[in-house]
Design an enzyme around this catalytic site. Structure first.
Site, mmCIF file in Angstrom:
data_model
loop_
_atom_site.group_PDB
_atom_site.id
_atom_site.type_symbol
_atom_site.label_atom_id
_atom_site.label_comp_id
_atom_site.label_asym_id
_atom_site.label_seq_id
_atom_site.Cartn_x
_atom_site.Cartn_y
_atom_site.Cartn_z
ATOM 1 N N SER A 52 36.591 46.340 45.170
ATOM 2 C CA SER A 52 36.060 45.949 43.849
ATOM 3 C C SER A 52 34.651 45.416 44.026
ATOM 4 O O SER A 52 33.730 45.731 43.260
ATOM 5 C CB SER A 52 36.924 44.846 43.224
ATOM 6 O OG SER A 52 38.226 45.292 42.949
ATOM 7 N N ALA A 64 37.611 48.639 39.751
ATOM 8 C CA ALA A 64 37.217 47.303 40.228
ATOM 9 C C ALA A 64 37.946 46.269 39.380
ATOM 10 O O ALA A 64 37.876 46.306 38.153
ATOM 11 C CB ALA A 64 35.709 47.129 40.097
ATOM 12 N N LYS A 65 38.638 45.374 40.041
ATOM 13 C CA LYS A 65 39.303 44.281 39.316
ATOM 14 C C LYS A 65 38.252 43.180 39.172
ATOM 15 O O LYS A 65 38.194 42.249 39.981
ATOM 16 C CB LYS A 65 40.541 43.829 40.092
ATOM 17 C CG LYS A 65 41.465 42.904 39.321
ATOM 18 C CD LYS A 65 42.761 42.696 40.105
ATOM 19 C CE LYS A 65 43.607 41.570 39.549
ATOM 20 N NZ LYS A 65 44.152 41.789 38.215
ATOM 21 N N ALA A 66 37.403 43.353 38.180
ATOM 22 C CA ALA A 66 36.246 42.470 38.018
ATOM 23 C C ALA A 66 36.471 41.522 36.852
ATOM 24 O O ALA A 66 37.076 41.894 35.843
ATOM 25 C CB ALA A 66 35.000 43.301 37.781
ATOM 26 N N TYR A 78 37.980 41.597 32.149
ATOM 27 C CA TYR A 78 39.077 40.852 31.528
ATOM 28 C C TYR A 78 38.713 40.258 30.167
ATOM 29 O O TYR A 78 39.577 39.705 29.494
ATOM 30 C CB TYR A 78 39.645 39.824 32.517
ATOM 31 C CG TYR A 78 40.536 40.566 33.482
ATOM 32 C CD1 TYR A 78 41.892 40.699 33.222
ATOM 33 C CD2 TYR A 78 40.011 41.246 34.565
ATOM 34 C CE1 TYR A 78 42.699 41.461 34.047
ATOM 35 C CE2 TYR A 78 40.804 42.015 35.392
ATOM 36 C CZ TYR A 78 42.154 42.118 35.132
ATOM 37 O OH TYR A 78 42.943 42.895 35.935
#
Ligand code: PPE
Length: 313
Positions: A61, A155-157, A161
């Site tokens: 990420s 990408a867990k950015a 969220y």
């Protein structure tokens, strides 16, 4: 709730000392990447589920966002184990986070330092105490997932969220536990913090990666467990209305684990309770994380003596 030490840029510090400045880049621009991992109190001792895969995803990420985390995957794995060990908890949620710190202001993040933390806390059932057995009531969100080439979904950015929070608030304010977001092209995407599976006529369908979902590690786990049990898994575009006529629906995620869905937009799904396929896959999942039956090597045991014991057996 006990406040546990936090690993902050290489060392454990007391919870109250893990602070940042208000000009931290990530606060202004969402420039962070993170993970959510669970440590389970298995019959073979406390074990972290798929720790290496989670740390690999975090490093990747970061790479997508041109952020150099100054630790290797192995170092992050060790740091997480150390943080859990230090907390004394046998079961917890682990939250590693790397972010652009205090430095020049402006959208360009490249001259801001990259800081890394790992925090741990107790986290119960994400979608409510009865969710795993009774199932949850959800709706289709009025918010869509991002389109490709806008925000990178792999990408867990942190910034991604904001979209998830809008969907979650919309769901909760309308009396639902969770929202299912559709993709940019109107097909089924995923929950605000969960992937989604649909069962129909014994076949299992799930959203393909190309529809801007987070390719979940629990999703991968369930696909593996289902294939081993002879199920056919189809990754395909799912129209919204297929949700309403599904035999079973369930969410997967680190926090949500394997959670049945009992209604969508007030349509009852199947019999309105946890279906047999969901139950079978839930059992297979909990067999690993509760009993420590781990043929895939998915658990990293926190206490090395347990690990050594496991290896000897
Ligand atoms: N989709 C999204 C958008 C997502 O955030 C998660 C995890 C998943 C799918 C499932 O991924 P995996 O955990 O690798 O199986 N959501 C994390 C954050 C939840 C939160 O509220 O924070 C989690 O489950 O830890």
């Amino acid at each position: 709730m006990t406040l546990h030490p936090i690993w902050f840029n290489g060392k454990l510090v007391p919870h109250e000392d893990a602070k940042v400045h208000v000009l931290t880049h990530a606060l202004h621009y969402g420039s962070s990447v993170f993970e959510g991992i669970r440590c389970y109190d298995t019959d073979a001792g406390p074990g972290v589920f798929r720790l290496r895969e989670h740390m690999r995803r975090m490093v990747e990420s970061a790479r997508i966002h041109r952020m150099d985390i100054p630790y290797s995957i192995d170092e992050l794995v060790e740091a997480a184990l150390e943080t859990v060990r230090e907390s004394g908890m046998r079961e917890c949620y682990i939250r590693p986070l790397s972010f652009r710190g205090e430095g020049p202001m402006g959208v360009n993040p490249m001259n801001n330092p990259v800081e890394t933390i790992i925090a741990v806390w107790e986290w119960g059932k994400y979608l409510g105490p009865e969710a795993l057995i009774e199932g949850v009531d959800v709706h289709v969100s009025s918010w869509n997932r991002m389109a490709p080439n806008t925000f990178p979904a792999l990408a867990k950015a942190g910034g991604n969220y904001l979209n998830a929070s809008l969907a979650k608030m919309d769901a909760v304010l309308n009396g639902y536990v969770e929202g299912i977001m559709l993709s940019y092209d109107g097909h089924v995407g995923e929950g605000s913090g969960e992937n989604l599976f649909l069962v129909r006529d014994g076949k299992i369908l799930t959203t393909p990666m190309a529809l801007s979902i987070l390719p979940g590690i629990t999703r991968d786990t369930v696909i593996t467990l289902a294939k081993e049990r002879g199920y056919e898994i189809v990754e395909t575009r799912i129209p919204r209305e297929a949700l309403y006529i599904a035999d079973e629906l369930f969410f997967t995620g680190t926090a949500a684990e394997v959670t049945p869905i009992r209604t969508v937009d007030k349509h009852r799904i199947g019999s309105g309770r946890r279906g047999p396929v969901t139950e079978e896959l839930q059992e297979a999942f909990f067999d690993v994380v509760k009993k420590g039956n781990d043929p895939h090597g998915w658990l990293s045991f926190v206490n090395r003596t347990f690990n050594e014991v496991a290896e000897i057996n």
